[in-house]
Design a protein around this motif. Sequence first.
Motif, PDB file in Angstrom:
ATOM      1  N   ARG A   1       0.827  -1.201   0.000  1.00 42.86           N
ATOM      2  CA  ARG A   1       0.000   0.000   0.000  1.00 42.86           C
ATOM      3  C   ARG A   1       0.866   1.258   0.000  1.00 42.86           C
ATOM      4  O   ARG A   1       0.576   2.228  -0.723  1.00 42.86           O
ATOM      5  CB  ARG A   1      -0.935  -0.004   1.207  1.00 42.86           C
ATOM      6  CG  ARG A   1      -2.036   1.048   1.102  1.00 42.86           C
ATOM      7  CD  ARG A   1      -2.961   1.050   2.311  1.00 42.86           C
ATOM      8  NE  ARG A   1      -3.581  -0.246   2.556  1.00 42.86           N
ATOM      9  CZ  ARG A   1      -4.625  -0.419   3.366  1.00 42.86           C
ATOM     10  NH1 ARG A   1      -5.144   0.633   4.019  1.00 42.86           N
ATOM     11  NH2 ARG A   1      -5.136  -1.616   3.552  1.00 42.86           N
ATOM     12  N   ASP A   2       1.934   1.252   0.793  1.00 44.53           N
ATOM     13  CA  ASP A   2       2.834   2.407   0.827  1.00 44.53           C
ATOM     14  C   ASP A   2       3.456   2.664  -0.544  1.00 44.53           C
ATOM     15  O   ASP A   2       3.551   3.808  -0.994  1.00 44.53           O
ATOM     16  CB  ASP A   2       3.947   2.182   1.847  1.00 44.53           C
ATOM     17  CG  ASP A   2       3.437   2.143   3.279  1.00 44.53           C
ATOM     18  OD1 ASP A   2       2.269   2.524   3.509  1.00 44.53           O
ATOM     19  OD2 ASP A   2       4.208   1.731   4.164  1.00 44.53           O
ATOM     20  N   GLY A   3       3.893   1.581  -1.196  1.00 41.53           N
ATOM     21  CA  GLY A   3       4.522   1.734  -2.505  1.00 41.53           C
ATOM     22  C   GLY A   3       3.565   2.265  -3.544  1.00 41.53           C
ATOM     23  O   GLY A   3       3.904   3.149  -4.348  1.00 41.53           O
ATOM     24  N   ALA A   4       2.339   1.749  -3.553  1.00 44.53           N
ATOM     25  CA  ALA A   4       1.337   2.211  -4.517  1.00 44.53           C
ATOM     26  C   ALA A   4       0.959   3.662  -4.266  1.00 44.53           C
ATOM     27  O   ALA A   4       0.780   4.449  -5.205  1.00 44.53           O
ATOM     28  CB  ALA A   4       0.103   1.320  -4.454  1.00 44.53           C
ATOM     29  N   ARG A   5       0.839   4.035  -2.988  1.00 47.41           N
ATOM     30  CA  ARG A   5       0.508   5.417  -2.650  1.00 47.41           C
ATOM     31  C   ARG A   5       1.594   6.368  -3.178  1.00 47.41           C
ATOM     32  O   ARG A   5       1.291   7.422  -3.752  1.00 47.41           O
ATOM     33  CB  ARG A   5       0.369   5.583  -1.143  1.00 47.41           C
ATOM     34  CG  ARG A   5      -0.087   6.984  -0.719  1.00 47.41           C
ATOM     35  CD  ARG A   5       0.040   7.210   0.778  1.00 47.41           C
ATOM     36  NE  ARG A   5      -0.535   6.127   1.554  1.00 47.41           N
ATOM     37  CZ  ARG A   5       0.161   5.287   2.300  1.00 47.41           C
ATOM     38  NH1 ARG A   5       1.475   5.384   2.352  1.00 47.41           N
ATOM     39  NH2 ARG A   5      -0.439   4.336   2.983  1.00 47.41           N
ATOM     40  N   ALA A   6       2.854   5.993  -3.001  1.00 46.54           N
ATOM     41  CA  ALA A   6       3.955   6.829  -3.486  1.00 46.54           C
ATOM     42  C   ALA A   6       3.937   6.947  -5.009  1.00 46.54           C
ATOM     43  O   ALA A   6       4.205   8.019  -5.564  1.00 46.54           O
ATOM     44  CB  ALA A   6       5.288   6.249  -3.012  1.00 46.54           C
ATOM     45  N   ALA A   7       3.604   5.850  -5.697  1.00 47.75           N
ATOM     46  CA  ALA A   7       3.548   5.871  -7.159  1.00 47.75           C
ATOM     47  C   ALA A   7       2.447   6.803  -7.652  1.00 47.75           C
ATOM     48  O   ALA A   7       2.644   7.610  -8.569  1.00 47.75           O
ATOM     49  CB  ALA A   7       3.320   4.460  -7.689  1.00 47.75           C
ATOM     50  N   ALA A   8       1.272   6.693  -7.039  1.00 49.81           N
ATOM     51  CA  ALA A   8       0.156   7.547  -7.448  1.00 49.81           C
ATOM     52  C   ALA A   8       0.431   9.011  -7.112  1.00 49.81           C
ATOM     53  O   ALA A   8       0.119   9.914  -7.900  1.00 49.81           O
ATOM     54  CB  ALA A   8      -1.130   7.079  -6.778  1.00 49.81           C
ATOM     55  N   GLN A   9       1.017   9.254  -5.942  1.00 51.60           N
ATOM     56  CA  GLN A   9       1.331  10.644  -5.570  1.00 51.60           C
ATOM     57  C   GLN A   9       2.333  11.250  -6.534  1.00 51.60           C
ATOM     58  O   GLN A   9       2.276  12.457  -6.844  1.00 51.60           O
ATOM     59  CB  GLN A   9       1.875  10.683  -4.146  1.00 51.60           C
ATOM     60  CG  GLN A   9       1.995  12.091  -3.569  1.00 51.60           C
ATOM     61  CD  GLN A   9       0.640  12.762  -3.474  1.00 51.60           C
ATOM     62  OE1 GLN A   9      -0.285  12.249  -2.856  1.00 51.60           O
ATOM     63  NE2 GLN A   9       0.507  13.940  -4.093  1.00 51.60           N
ATOM     64  N   HIS A  10       3.239  10.441  -7.024  1.00 47.77           N
ATOM     65  CA  HIS A  10       4.241  10.908  -7.988  1.00 47.77           C
ATOM     66  C   HIS A  10       3.582  11.458  -9.251  1.00 47.77           C
ATOM     67  O   HIS A  10       3.914  12.561  -9.703  1.00 47.77           O
ATOM     68  CB  HIS A  10       5.194   9.760  -8.335  1.00 47.77           C
ATOM     69  CG  HIS A  10       6.115  10.035  -9.477  1.00 47.77           C
ATOM     70  ND1 HIS A  10       7.062  11.037  -9.453  1.00 47.77           N
ATOM     71  CD2 HIS A  10       6.223   9.427 -10.701  1.00 47.77           C
ATOM     72  CE1 HIS A  10       7.732  11.043 -10.596  1.00 47.77           C
ATOM     73  NE2 HIS A  10       7.232  10.079 -11.369  1.00 47.77           N
ATOM     74  N   VAL A  11       2.624  10.722  -9.823  1.00 45.56           N
ATOM     75  CA  VAL A  11       1.991  11.211 -11.057  1.00 45.56           C
ATOM     76  C   VAL A  11       1.065  12.391 -10.767  1.00 45.56           C
ATOM     77  O   VAL A  11       0.910  13.294 -11.610  1.00 45.56           O
ATOM     78  CB  VAL A  11       1.254  10.080 -11.813  1.00 45.56           C
ATOM     79  CG1 VAL A  11       2.231   8.998 -12.255  1.00 45.56           C
ATOM     80  CG2 VAL A  11       0.138   9.475 -10.970  1.00 45.56           C
TER      81      VAL A  11
ATOM     82  N   PRO B   1       9.841  -2.995   3.497  1.00 43.12           N
ATOM     83  CA  PRO B   1       9.555  -1.676   2.921  1.00 43.12           C
ATOM     84  C   PRO B   1       9.573  -1.685   1.395  1.00 43.12           C
ATOM     85  O   PRO B   1      10.122  -2.596   0.766  1.00 43.12           O
ATOM     86  CB  PRO B   1      10.686  -0.806   3.474  1.00 43.12           C
ATOM     87  CG  PRO B   1      11.830  -1.767   3.656  1.00 43.12           C
ATOM     88  CD  PRO B   1      11.184  -3.067   4.097  1.00 43.12           C
ATOM     89  N   THR B   2       8.968  -0.661   0.823  1.00 38.39           N
ATOM     90  CA  THR B   2       9.003  -0.430  -0.623  1.00 38.39           C
ATOM     91  C   THR B   2       9.540   0.976  -0.873  1.00 38.39           C
ATOM     92  O   THR B   2       9.469   1.839   0.010  1.00 38.39           O
ATOM     93  CB  THR B   2       7.613  -0.558  -1.252  1.00 38.39           C
ATOM     94  OG1 THR B   2       6.693   0.271  -0.521  1.00 38.39           O
ATOM     95  CG2 THR B   2       7.119  -1.996  -1.235  1.00 38.39           C
ATOM     96  N   THR B   3      10.068   1.192  -2.080  1.00 39.14           N
ATOM     97  CA  THR B   3      10.642   2.491  -2.427  1.00 39.14           C
ATOM     98  C   THR B   3      10.280   2.835  -3.866  1.00 39.14           C
ATOM     99  O   THR B   3      10.414   1.990  -4.760  1.00 39.14           O
ATOM    100  CB  THR B   3      12.185   2.461  -2.304  1.00 39.14           C
ATOM    101  OG1 THR B   3      12.559   1.980  -1.022  1.00 39.14           O
ATOM    102  CG2 THR B   3      12.766   3.849  -2.522  1.00 39.14           C
ATOM    103  N   LEU B   4       9.832   4.056  -4.097  1.00 36.54           N
ATOM    104  CA  LEU B   4       9.565   4.511  -5.455  1.00 36.54           C
ATOM    105  C   LEU B   4      10.885   4.819  -6.154  1.00 36.54           C
ATOM    106  O   LEU B   4      11.728   5.551  -5.622  1.00 36.54           O
ATOM    107  CB  LEU B   4       8.684   5.760  -5.440  1.00 36.54           C
ATOM    108  CG  LEU B   4       8.368   6.356  -6.818  1.00 36.54           C
ATOM    109  CD1 LEU B   4       7.500   5.406  -7.632  1.00 36.54           C
ATOM    110  CD2 LEU B   4       7.701   7.715  -6.674  1.00 36.54           C
ATOM    111  N   VAL B   5      11.072   4.264  -7.346  1.00 29.91           N
ATOM    112  CA  VAL B   5      12.268   4.518  -8.152  1.00 29.91           C
ATOM    113  C   VAL B   5      11.825   5.272  -9.406  1.00 29.91           C
ATOM    114  O   VAL B   5      11.150   4.702 -10.276  1.00 29.91           O
ATOM    115  CB  VAL B   5      12.976   3.205  -8.540  1.00 29.91           C
ATOM    116  CG1 VAL B   5      14.231   3.505  -9.354  1.00 29.91           C
ATOM    117  CG2 VAL B   5      13.326   2.396  -7.298  1.00 29.91           C
TER     118      VAL B   5
END
Length: 349
Positions: A164-174, A331-335
């Motif tokens: 969920r954290d990783g997906a949230r970061a991806a969506a926030q990025h766009v 953890p997950t990280t947006l790249v």
Amino acid sequence: MAKVTLQSIADRVGVSRMTVSNAFSRPDQLSAELRTRILAAADELGYVGPDPAARALARGRTGSVGLLLTDELSDAFQDAVATEFLTSVADALNTEGLAVTLLTSGTPDGPYVPARDVAMDGAIVYICDASSPDIEWLERRGLPLVSVDRDPSPTAPSVNVADRDGARAAAQHVVDLGHRSIGIINLDSGFDIEGLPTANRPARERLLGWREALDPAGLEPLVRTAKFRPHVAVEDIARELLDRPDRPTAVLCFSDAFAVATMRVAESLGLRIPEDLSVVGYDDSPLATAVRPQLTTVHQEVSSKGQEAVRTLLQRMRGQEPGEPERVLLPTTLVVRDSTAPPPDIAQL
């Protein structure tokens, strides 16, 4: 030709049967010279080693851990993430002197059900649907279990990723790039009355994460789902999403494989990435850096997931697990790479 046994070797060397047995299973009990003589006699007689079934019975363990998959093995080995996970599990078990036995779903009422009939000391349950009869068999056998990428069982340790954290970061990025028309291609795994995936935890958690970034921005994404196999199905879904007047300017994908398929479709429609369309994947698999432009994606530690699965399972097998079943959340990280950019209307300003 008579079968060669431990007694056959003992008679040849002139020692007891127990001494020969020690040469194979407890070499520290013998001198190097005597063990060399025994092994040489065994080789000369064509002895292939102690019977595995008898050894397992004597030790009270098989030396093997099951890994339950609900997909066909051919599918698993075509998926880079699943392959990396399987490899990390096998390597971690190997360092402990254990083997891995791959278990696929059997026919519940068939004459041979791997989860029911294969000898093993414990099992790792990878992704499988909670209603899988194979899991029930493993539980009924009382085997030590650990679940991976699944909703935790109240009685067994689990290893999951902060999807969920990783997906949230991806969506926030766009969203931060200025995109307001956003598409989602998620995994098709059945849905509840609220439209959330039911059979696949990562699919559900990632959808919730995307929504957690899009809902506060007042954005309603175009959500589509696709099966893992065949990939042509993903391409059909991507084409339906992109070949329309109101197409999204950014697409969030369940996996890197889904994202690469989406990029192929976009290019076939004459769309440039990222100038006309931004694409975000998930996993940070080798696909992410093999494509051009390189893929913006969410990184997860797949090898660590396999290592943690083995560690928590061994704790349970050895009776060392403290208190409640352990819950590991990696953890997950947006790249951010080259497949994302501001939408055309902003980029042209």
